[in-house]
Every structure is written in structure tokens, then in C-alpha cells.
Design a protein around this motif. Sequence first.
Motif, PDB file in Angstrom:
ATOM      1  N   LEU A   1      34.828  46.209  50.600  1.00  0.00           N
ATOM      2  CA  LEU A   1      35.204  45.998  49.209  1.00  0.00           C
ATOM      3  C   LEU A   1      35.401  44.506  48.979  1.00  0.00           C
ATOM      4  O   LEU A   1      36.372  43.915  49.454  1.00  0.00           O
ATOM      5  CB  LEU A   1      36.485  46.772  48.888  1.00  0.00           C
ATOM      6  N   HIS A   2      34.445  43.890  48.268  1.00  0.00           N
ATOM      7  CA  HIS A   2      34.470  42.442  48.057  1.00  0.00           C
ATOM      8  C   HIS A   2      34.590  42.115  46.569  1.00  0.00           C
ATOM      9  O   HIS A   2      34.062  42.842  45.712  1.00  0.00           O
ATOM     10  CB  HIS A   2      33.197  41.806  48.625  1.00  0.00           C
ATOM     11  N   ALA A   3      35.246  41.025  46.286  1.00  0.00           N
ATOM     12  CA  ALA A   3      35.425  40.602  44.905  1.00  0.00           C
ATOM     13  C   ALA A   3      34.086  40.209  44.295  1.00  0.00           C
ATOM     14  O   ALA A   3      33.268  39.555  44.950  1.00  0.00           O
ATOM     15  CB  ALA A   3      36.397  39.431  44.839  1.00  0.00           C
ATOM     16  N   PRO A   4      33.817  40.590  43.046  1.00  0.00           N
ATOM     17  CA  PRO A   4      32.581  40.168  42.383  1.00  0.00           C
ATOM     18  C   PRO A   4      32.616  38.677  42.077  1.00  0.00           C
ATOM     19  O   PRO A   4      33.689  38.057  42.025  1.00  0.00           O
ATOM     20  CB  PRO A   4      32.577  40.996  41.093  1.00  0.00           C
ATOM     21  N   VAL A   5      31.443  38.100  41.888  1.00  0.00           N
ATOM     22  CA  VAL A   5      31.362  36.684  41.519  1.00  0.00           C
ATOM     23  C   VAL A   5      31.938  36.506  40.127  1.00  0.00           C
ATOM     24  O   VAL A   5      31.591  37.242  39.190  1.00  0.00           O
ATOM     25  CB  VAL A   5      29.902  36.199  41.563  1.00  0.00           C
ATOM     26  N   ALA A   6      32.847  35.562  39.971  1.00  0.00           N
ATOM     27  CA  ALA A   6      33.515  35.341  38.692  1.00  0.00           C
ATOM     28  C   ALA A   6      33.805  33.861  38.522  1.00  0.00           C
ATOM     29  O   ALA A   6      33.979  33.138  39.506  1.00  0.00           O
ATOM     30  CB  ALA A   6      34.815  36.146  38.618  1.00  0.00           C
ATOM     31  N   PRO A   7      33.856  33.376  37.274  1.00  0.00           N
ATOM     32  CA  PRO A   7      34.207  31.967  37.054  1.00  0.00           C
ATOM     33  C   PRO A   7      35.648  31.701  37.477  1.00  0.00           C
ATOM     34  O   PRO A   7      36.471  32.622  37.525  1.00  0.00           O
ATOM     35  CB  PRO A   7      34.039  31.812  35.535  1.00  0.00           C
ATOM     36  N   GLU A   8      35.938  30.453  37.799  1.00  0.00           N
ATOM     37  CA  GLU A   8      37.304  30.094  38.153  1.00  0.00           C
ATOM     38  C   GLU A   8      38.237  30.404  36.984  1.00  0.00           C
ATOM     39  O   GLU A   8      37.915  30.083  35.832  1.00  0.00           O
ATOM     40  CB  GLU A   8      37.398  28.608  38.500  1.00  0.00           C
TER      41      GLU A   8
ATOM     42  N   ASP B   1      43.360  35.079  46.887  1.00  0.00           N
ATOM     43  CA  ASP B   1      42.559  34.601  48.022  1.00  0.00           C
ATOM     44  C   ASP B   1      41.322  35.464  48.264  1.00  0.00           C
ATOM     45  O   ASP B   1      40.611  35.267  49.254  1.00  0.00           O
ATOM     46  CB  ASP B   1      43.417  34.529  49.293  1.00  0.00           C
ATOM     47  N   GLY B   2      41.052  36.432  47.376  1.00  0.00           N
ATOM     48  CA  GLY B   2      39.840  37.232  47.460  1.00  0.00           C
ATOM     49  C   GLY B   2      39.972  38.555  48.185  1.00  0.00           C
ATOM     50  O   GLY B   2      39.045  39.363  48.174  1.00  0.00           O
ATOM     51  N   ARG B   3      41.102  38.814  48.804  1.00  0.00           N
ATOM     52  CA  ARG B   3      41.274  40.068  49.532  1.00  0.00           C
ATOM     53  C   ARG B   3      41.435  41.256  48.584  1.00  0.00           C
ATOM     54  O   ARG B   3      42.129  41.156  47.571  1.00  0.00           O
ATOM     55  CB  ARG B   3      42.498  39.988  50.450  1.00  0.00           C
TER      56      ARG B   3
END
Length: 216
Positions: free
Chosen positions: A68-75, A201-203
Motif C-alpha cells: 500500500l503506497h501513497a499516490p503521487v501528489a503535489p507538495e 513520511d509516506g507510510r
Amino acid sequence: PTRPMRSFTVHFCEPARVGEAHVSATLVRAGARVSHATAEVRCGGVIVAFSTASFCAARPTTLTWDELHAPVAPEPLSMPSMPVAALGGPEFTRFFDYRSGGGPVLWSGADEARARIWIRPQTPTAVDAALIVGLLDAGPPALSVRDSRPRSVASVDFRVQFLRALPLDLHDTRGHWLSDARARTVGEGYAEEQTNLFAPDGRAVATCQQLIAVLE
């Protein structure tokens, strides 16, 4: 302390009333590694919500993976803050800072009911189960992205699975959390929604399945 909350399900019976609320909790069973409990909230003698929770100690195992990974997103700080409360959102939304996580915006009639939102509490707080449940519940419903106009909706129930033991130790306690929600089916006045929550941190920290009533 050795048994963090791993699962939490709550059913919303009716809106809570302004004023005092009485909360009662019961330990149903405490096994060798898993404890089960129930709780209910009463306002004016009427049950407005009830819940179940499971608290589980870690088990020794060599079987482990995380896909399960975070989708690409703007800062998040590159996006403007969204005044959700001023736009007609629930009163509690004023306690959170919202920013777009990219993708279609609310009520844009998009092809997919998916809402990616950066969110954080206005006041730094401990990263515990209460905060995670609050973050999962505070985001706008994903069905609003595919819809073309605002509608009144209400949670019937939701179930949270905690993927990591809490409280969580974060280097950046003021960072935004990424909520990635999808409404995969809507019909007969109800929507089923799945939300994944990622730490600054993306977890991946928790996932939530929710039943939403579309009131109009």
C-alpha cells in the motif's frame, strides 16, 4: 499499552446533541493476545452512536510485506488552503487544514469518484488512534468529486483498520496527511467508500471502509 487498537467500527444512530454526552465502555473479552471491547454514546438518554474495537498485541512472524503506497501528489504547502467550513462543510472542519492532493475537485462531475486531500489538524496533537479516526472522518466524501452539485450526506457506519501500532513516532509532527478516498459504488441512496491514509513520511497508517447515506 502492549495491545494497540487494530480495528475500530462505529455505527452512527443519529446526530449528537449539543451539551453533555455519556460514554460507557465494556471489555467483552481479553484473550492471550487480543482484547475486544464495546462502547456507546448517549445524549439525553438516547444512544447516538455505538462501537466495537479490537486491541491486539504483536505476534512473532516472518511473513510480512506492504504493497500500500501513497499516490503521487503535489507538495501540500504548494497548494492553497481550502476553507471547507466556509464552503458549507461540517462545523468540525474548522479544526483541520485542507489542501488538494491533485486530481479532480469537488462537484466537478469527474469520471471517477476519487478524492485525494492533504489534511492536518490546526493544532499539533499526539498521533494516536483518536487522531487517525478523526483524519479519516474529516475528509470530504469521494462521491462529491463525481457529483455535479453539493448534497447532504451522513455516515451510517465506518470501520477502521490500523496498519501500524499507535501512537506513531513522527519526525514531522506538523506535516500533512494524505487521504486517498474512492467511492466504488453508489445506488439506492447509499455509497460505499474506501479510504487509505498515509502519514507525512509516506507510510500507510490506516484504511477505512464507510457506508454513506445520500440524503438528497
